[in-house]
Design an enzyme around this catalytic site. Structure first.
Site, PDB file in Angstrom:
ATOM      1  N   LYS A 159      31.351  21.004-119.488  1.00 26.70           N
ATOM      2  CA  LYS A 159      30.065  21.712-119.507  1.00 26.70           C
ATOM      3  C   LYS A 159      30.229  23.110-118.899  1.00 26.70           C
ATOM      4  O   LYS A 159      29.662  24.093-119.397  1.00 26.70           O
ATOM      5  CB  LYS A 159      28.996  20.926-118.733  1.00 26.70           C
ATOM      6  CG  LYS A 159      28.551  19.629-119.376  1.00 26.70           C
ATOM      7  CD  LYS A 159      27.870  19.791-120.725  1.00 26.70           C
ATOM      8  CE  LYS A 159      26.520  20.428-120.640  1.00 26.70           C
ATOM      9  NZ  LYS A 159      25.824  20.399-121.979  1.00 26.70           N
ATOM     10  N   LYS A 190      23.428   5.057-117.728  1.00 29.70           N
ATOM     11  CA  LYS A 190      23.148   5.896-116.564  1.00 29.70           C
ATOM     12  C   LYS A 190      22.442   5.051-115.500  1.00 29.70           C
ATOM     13  O   LYS A 190      21.834   4.024-115.797  1.00 29.70           O
ATOM     14  CB  LYS A 190      22.284   7.091-116.979  1.00 29.70           C
ATOM     15  CG  LYS A 190      22.876   7.935-118.106  1.00 29.70           C
ATOM     16  CD  LYS A 190      23.938   8.911-117.647  1.00 29.70           C
ATOM     17  CE  LYS A 190      24.751   9.517-118.782  1.00 29.70           C
ATOM     18  NZ  LYS A 190      24.023  10.220-119.798  1.00 29.70           N
ATOM     19  N   GLU A 225      28.685  15.056-125.107  1.00 31.73           N
ATOM     20  CA  GLU A 225      29.068  13.806-124.449  1.00 31.73           C
ATOM     21  C   GLU A 225      28.628  13.980-123.001  1.00 31.73           C
ATOM     22  O   GLU A 225      28.905  15.015-122.385  1.00 31.73           O
ATOM     23  CB  GLU A 225      30.581  13.604-124.527  1.00 31.73           C
ATOM     24  CG  GLU A 225      31.086  13.272-125.924  1.00 31.73           C
ATOM     25  CD  GLU A 225      30.634  11.903-126.402  1.00 31.73           C
ATOM     26  OE1 GLU A 225      30.387  11.022-125.545  1.00 31.73           O
ATOM     27  OE2 GLU A 225      30.519  11.713-127.627  1.00 31.73           O
ATOM     28  N   TYR A 283      33.748  15.676-117.505  1.00 35.50           N
ATOM     29  CA  TYR A 283      32.432  16.019-118.062  1.00 35.50           C
ATOM     30  C   TYR A 283      31.971  17.364-117.515  1.00 35.50           C
ATOM     31  O   TYR A 283      31.611  18.280-118.266  1.00 35.50           O
ATOM     32  CB  TYR A 283      31.401  14.927-117.714  1.00 35.50           C
ATOM     33  CG  TYR A 283      29.965  15.376-117.894  1.00 35.50           C
ATOM     34  CD1 TYR A 283      29.475  15.710-119.150  1.00 35.50           C
ATOM     35  CD2 TYR A 283      29.100  15.481-116.803  1.00 35.50           C
ATOM     36  CE1 TYR A 283      28.149  16.143-119.308  1.00 35.50           C
ATOM     37  CE2 TYR A 283      27.786  15.917-116.960  1.00 35.50           C
ATOM     38  CZ  TYR A 283      27.319  16.247-118.212  1.00 35.50           C
ATOM     39  OH  TYR A 283      26.025  16.677-118.377  1.00 35.50           O
ATOM     40  N   ASP A 319      27.637  16.797-137.393  1.00 39.72           N
ATOM     41  CA  ASP A 319      28.435  17.151-136.221  1.00 39.72           C
ATOM     42  C   ASP A 319      28.255  18.637-135.900  1.00 39.72           C
ATOM     43  O   ASP A 319      28.386  19.473-136.803  1.00 39.72           O
ATOM     44  CB  ASP A 319      29.907  16.847-136.552  1.00 39.72           C
ATOM     45  CG  ASP A 319      30.802  16.863-135.336  1.00 39.72           C
ATOM     46  OD1 ASP A 319      30.457  17.513-134.346  1.00 39.72           O
ATOM     47  OD2 ASP A 319      31.868  16.226-135.408  1.00 39.72           O
ATOM     48  N   ILE A 320      28.016  18.961-134.631  1.00 34.36           N
ATOM     49  CA  ILE A 320      27.915  20.386-134.263  1.00 34.36           C
ATOM     50  C   ILE A 320      29.255  21.102-134.438  1.00 34.36           C
ATOM     51  O   ILE A 320      29.295  22.328-134.453  1.00 34.36           O
ATOM     52  CB  ILE A 320      27.389  20.597-132.819  1.00 34.36           C
ATOM     53  CG1 ILE A 320      28.239  19.827-131.801  1.00 34.36           C
ATOM     54  CG2 ILE A 320      25.919  20.223-132.710  1.00 34.36           C
ATOM     55  CD1 ILE A 320      27.996  20.250-130.346  1.00 34.36           C
ATOM     56  N   LEU A 361      24.507  11.118-134.142  1.00 31.45           N
ATOM     57  CA  LEU A 361      24.235   9.689-133.881  1.00 31.45           C
ATOM     58  C   LEU A 361      25.497   8.986-133.387  1.00 31.45           C
ATOM     59  O   LEU A 361      25.995   8.044-134.005  1.00 31.45           O
ATOM     60  CB  LEU A 361      23.640   8.988-135.121  1.00 31.45           C
ATOM     61  CG  LEU A 361      22.291   9.496-135.596  1.00 31.45           C
ATOM     62  CD1 LEU A 361      21.773   8.658-136.781  1.00 31.45           C
ATOM     63  CD2 LEU A 361      21.240   9.482-134.469  1.00 31.45           C
ATOM     64  N   THR A 370      24.126  21.438-116.835  1.00 33.33           N
ATOM     65  CA  THR A 370      23.960  20.498-115.724  1.00 33.33           C
ATOM     66  C   THR A 370      24.284  21.145-114.382  1.00 33.33           C
ATOM     67  O   THR A 370      25.056  22.111-114.317  1.00 33.33           O
ATOM     68  CB  THR A 370      24.906  19.296-115.952  1.00 33.33           C
ATOM     69  OG1 THR A 370      25.008  18.541-114.757  1.00 33.33           O
ATOM     70  CG2 THR A 370      26.320  19.737-116.318  1.00 33.33           C
ATOM     71  N   ASP A 371      23.754  20.560-113.311  1.00 29.67           N
ATOM     72  CA  ASP A 371      24.113  21.025-111.958  1.00 29.67           C
ATOM     73  C   ASP A 371      25.536  20.609-111.585  1.00 29.67           C
ATOM     74  O   ASP A 371      26.091  21.116-110.605  1.00 29.67           O
ATOM     75  CB  ASP A 371      23.105  20.499-110.923  1.00 29.67           C
ATOM     76  CG  ASP A 371      23.018  18.974-110.843  1.00 29.67           C
ATOM     77  OD1 ASP A 371      23.658  18.282-111.652  1.00 29.67           O
ATOM     78  OD2 ASP A 371      22.283  18.470-109.961  1.00 29.67           O
ATOM     79  N   GLU A 372      26.130  19.691-112.369  1.00 28.64           N
ATOM     80  CA  GLU A 372      27.446  19.166-111.979  1.00 28.64           C
ATOM     81  C   GLU A 372      28.545  20.218-112.082  1.00 28.64           C
ATOM     82  O   GLU A 372      29.643  20.035-111.559  1.00 28.64           O
ATOM     83  CB  GLU A 372      27.792  17.918-112.810  1.00 28.64           C
ATOM     84  CG  GLU A 372      26.721  16.860-112.658  1.00 28.64           C
ATOM     85  CD  GLU A 372      27.098  15.475-113.138  1.00 28.64           C
ATOM     86  OE1 GLU A 372      28.301  15.165-113.218  1.00 28.64           O
ATOM     87  OE2 GLU A 372      26.181  14.696-113.420  1.00 28.64           O
ATOM     88  N   PHE A 432      21.370  20.726-126.989  1.00 24.46           N
ATOM     89  CA  PHE A 432      21.510  19.577-126.091  1.00 24.46           C
ATOM     90  C   PHE A 432      22.773  18.754-126.379  1.00 24.46           C
ATOM     91  O   PHE A 432      23.256  18.051-125.498  1.00 24.46           O
ATOM     92  CB  PHE A 432      20.335  18.594-126.264  1.00 24.46           C
ATOM     93  CG  PHE A 432      18.997  19.103-125.847  1.00 24.46           C
ATOM     94  CD1 PHE A 432      18.539  18.921-124.552  1.00 24.46           C
ATOM     95  CD2 PHE A 432      18.166  19.741-126.753  1.00 24.46           C
ATOM     96  CE1 PHE A 432      17.288  19.365-124.163  1.00 24.46           C
ATOM     97  CE2 PHE A 432      16.916  20.188-126.377  1.00 24.46           C
ATOM     98  CZ  PHE A 432      16.471  20.008-125.081  1.00 24.46           C
ATOM     99  N   TYR A 472      28.233   1.925-106.782  1.00 22.85           N
ATOM    100  CA  TYR A 472      29.581   2.484-106.594  1.00 22.85           C
ATOM    101  C   TYR A 472      29.784   2.861-105.126  1.00 22.85           C
ATOM    102  O   TYR A 472      28.953   3.573-104.540  1.00 22.85           O
ATOM    103  CB  TYR A 472      29.772   3.756-107.431  1.00 22.85           C
ATOM    104  CG  TYR A 472      29.733   3.599-108.936  1.00 22.85           C
ATOM    105  CD1 TYR A 472      29.710   2.358-109.569  1.00 22.85           C
ATOM    106  CD2 TYR A 472      29.739   4.745-109.749  1.00 22.85           C
ATOM    107  CE1 TYR A 472      29.687   2.254-110.952  1.00 22.85           C
ATOM    108  CE2 TYR A 472      29.718   4.646-111.135  1.00 22.85           C
ATOM    109  CZ  TYR A 472      29.686   3.396-111.730  1.00 22.85           C
ATOM    110  OH  TYR A 472      29.651   3.308-113.094  1.00 22.85           O
TER     111      TYR A 472
END
Ligand code: NAD
Ligand code: TYD
Length: 362
Positions: A165, A200, A85, A161, A60-61, A36, A135-137, A82, A218
């Site tokens: 990942k 987002k 951050e 980020y 916390d993971i 949370l 993610t694709d990022e 999942f 942006y």
């Protein structure tokens, strides 16, 4: 899949996945581990279908003792990870927490799973699965005309980020390769839909437009993302967990790549239609160019042939219908909106990221 540990299940995609699993898998019990943070919202877990099969644990993971205890107490056979951050702009202003949660947190879960499933042989290996949501990022940024990313495209993450990942993806891959951990990874494009935190693009634009605030674009607004409705993502993850081959990664995407400015115009058009009497109609007059994001990725595009060929998945929702659903959801959930965006943390974020940002070109 009987006893599933979902991490980050109070966040946007995680909470949608909790709902999806409760609706589609009647035999499954869920333990939902979520710290949370600002992005994790108890409101997201209200009115769950069949709540008796869902146990929420705030934690916390990175807390190895807690993860060890949950795996044993609930005989966890499946982990769907999942928790992270997730906001690029926050990673630019404060990357440290991204390293901790996304890299150290994933490492902690992997170690706990290795100990419980592989060292202690608590369950047959064919019956367990670690699924990592990514993610694709991680692939970086495409130039005009370059082909869409496949599962074979080398990683080239650009933001803290994306780098965190990418790092966690590599750890998951190595635990499969080295220890035989039954793991799968999915790399998905930008999600949108109900319960997304309004930092987002899409929920921020909806909430700002309905309250007559500027819609901050942006740079030139010509950056391109691939957009996927969140329920389509949930279906893809569920398929991979149940039928995907261990050791594999799967790309997931929405098969559409509009520039940001087009997304913003579509949201404005939908609001004009739904709220013709609003003092903010036409909403596009609120569009305001602001200074660009440092290192802003220009274009993302996902090749989704593999998941389509192997698992028969393809996105169901068109972008226009998905946006219409999403706008309607935010308009019809004023309590959620007030609770999530009315607090001091959110106001401080808006102040830090927008008020101090400067105008376009500065
Ligand atoms: P989100 O920011 O809405 O939610 C993240 C959740 O993780 C929150 O509930 C938060 O409380 C929890 N969390 C954070 N740190 C934690 C910790 N240390 N221990 C336990 N819980 C913690 O994120 P989201 O948009 O739902 O994304 C979920 C996952 O999907 C992430 O791994 C993200 O990288 C990935 N993903 C997101 C998108 C997207 O467009 N949102 C696209 C592709 C992949
Ligand atoms: P975002 O939703 O933050 O997702 P990501 O950066 O992970 O793709 O941003 C989506 C796109 O929208 C991205 O190109 C940045 C842009 N953007 C804006 O133009 N204005 C905004 O206020 C935000 C939050 C994003």
């Amino acid at each position: 899949m009987k006893n599933v540990l979902i991490t980050g299940g109070a966040g946007f995609i995680g909470s949608n996945f909790v709902r999806y699993l409760l609706e589609t898998e009647p035999g499954v019990r869920i333990v939902n581990l979520d710290l949370l943070t600002y992005a994790g919202r108890p409101e997201n877990l209200q009115d769950l279908p069949d709540p008796a099969r869902h146990l929420f644990v705030q934690g916390d993971i990175c807390d190895r003792a807690l993860v060890d205890r949950l795996l044993r107490e609930h005989t966890i056979d499946t982990i769907v990870h999942f928790a992270a951050e997730t906001h690029v702009d926050r990673s630019i202003l404060g990357p440290g927490q991204f390293v901790q949660t996304n890299i150290v947190g994933t490492f902690t879960l992997l170690e706990a799973a290795r100990q419980y499933w592989i060292v202690e042989k608590s369950l047959p290996l064919e019956a367990v699965r670690f699924h990592h949501v990514s993610t694709d990022e991680v692939f970086g940024s495409l130039k005009p005309g370059e082909p869409a990313w496949t599962e074979e495209t080398p990683y080239a993450p650009n933001s803290p980020y994306a780098a965190s990942k990418a790092s966690s993806d590599h750890l998951v891959r190595s635990y499969h390769h080295t220890y035989g951990l039954p793991a799968t990874i999915s790399n998905c494009s930008n999600n949108y839909g109900p319960r997304q935190f309004p930092e987002k693009l899409i929920p921020l634009m909806i909430l700002n437009a309905t309250t007559g605030k500027p819609l901050p674009v942006y740079g030139d607004g010509q950056q391109i993302r691939d957009w996927l409705y969140v329920e389509d993502h949930c279906e893809a993850i569920s398929l991979i967990v149940r039928k995907g081959r261990v050791g594999q990664t799967y790309n997931i995407g929405g098969d559409n790549q509009p520039p940001n400015i087009q997304i913003i115009h579509t949201i404005c058009d939908i609001l004009d239609e739904l709220q013709p009497q609003s003092p903010h109609t036409p909403h596009e007059k609120l569009i305001t160019p602001v200074a660009d994001r440092p290192g802003h990725d220009r274009r993302y595009d996902m090749d989704i042939h593999k998941i389509n060929a192997e698992l028969g998945w393809k996105p169901r929702q068109t972008l226009h219908d998905g946006l219409l659903h999403t706008v309607n959801w935010y308009l019809t959930h004023p309590d959620w909106v007030a609770s999530v965006s009315g607090n001091s943390e959110y106001k401080a974020w808006v102040e830090q990221n927008y008020t101090k940002r400067g105008e376009s070109g500065k």
